[in-house]
Design a protein around this motif. Structure first.
Motif: not given
Length: 153
Positions: A9-12, A61-65, A83-87, A94-95
């Motif tokens: 997974a990569q979280l931004w 998994v690639e997620l903008h946090v 971590a969850s997505e902004p929307d 959590p995503a």
């Protein structure tokens, strides 16, 4: 970055989120040590852990946090990073969720601090990132009275 034998997974995150995460990890580790009657300070400082060379170019998994959370599981002595997505709607699971040991979280905290320190310096008055140290910028707290560098006058 997070990687197990099954997935990656990569979280931004924004730098402010990264700083808040580093502070939250430090606080949680200190509380866990204090609860268990351990020393407040870590026994040894973990070493830096840059991106592993075998980390996949396209993680599963690639997620903008949007939001981050930490939970401690005392039975397994693991810390969950969520971590969850902004929307994401309130109440939705959590995503992303991963469990890590305290030593892995200490290493993550060290990496967070290194990434934050490597960024552009911030104005001490307004917090705006500066293009380079000492260069003037529009700073509301100076109320228009900031002195310009000699070559800009």
């Amino acid at each position: 970055l997070a990687q197990s034998s099954d997935a990656s997974a990569q979280l931004w995150l924004e730098k402010e989120q990264l700083q808040a995460l580093a502070e939250a990890i430090a606080r949680m580790l200190m509380e866990v040590r204090a609860e268990q009657g351990g020393d407040i300070l870590a026994e040894s400082m973990p070493t830096s852990n840059p991106k592993p060379p075998d980390f996949p170019a396209n993680p599963e998994v690639e997620l903008h946090v949007g939001t981050l959370g930490l939970r401690y599981d005392p039975q397994r002595d693991l810390i969950a990073l969520e971590a969850s997505e902004p929307d994401a709607p309130d109440g939705e699971p959590p995503a992303f969720r991963c469990f890590a040991s305290r030593s892995q979280m200490e290493a993550l905290q060290v990496n967070c601090v290194e990434v934050i320190a490597a960024g552009r310096p911030r104005c001490p008055l307004c917090g705006t990132p500066l293009s380079s140290a000492g260069m003037p910028h529009f700073c509301p707290p100076t109320n228009g009275h900031q002195k310009l560098a000699p070559d800009e006058e």
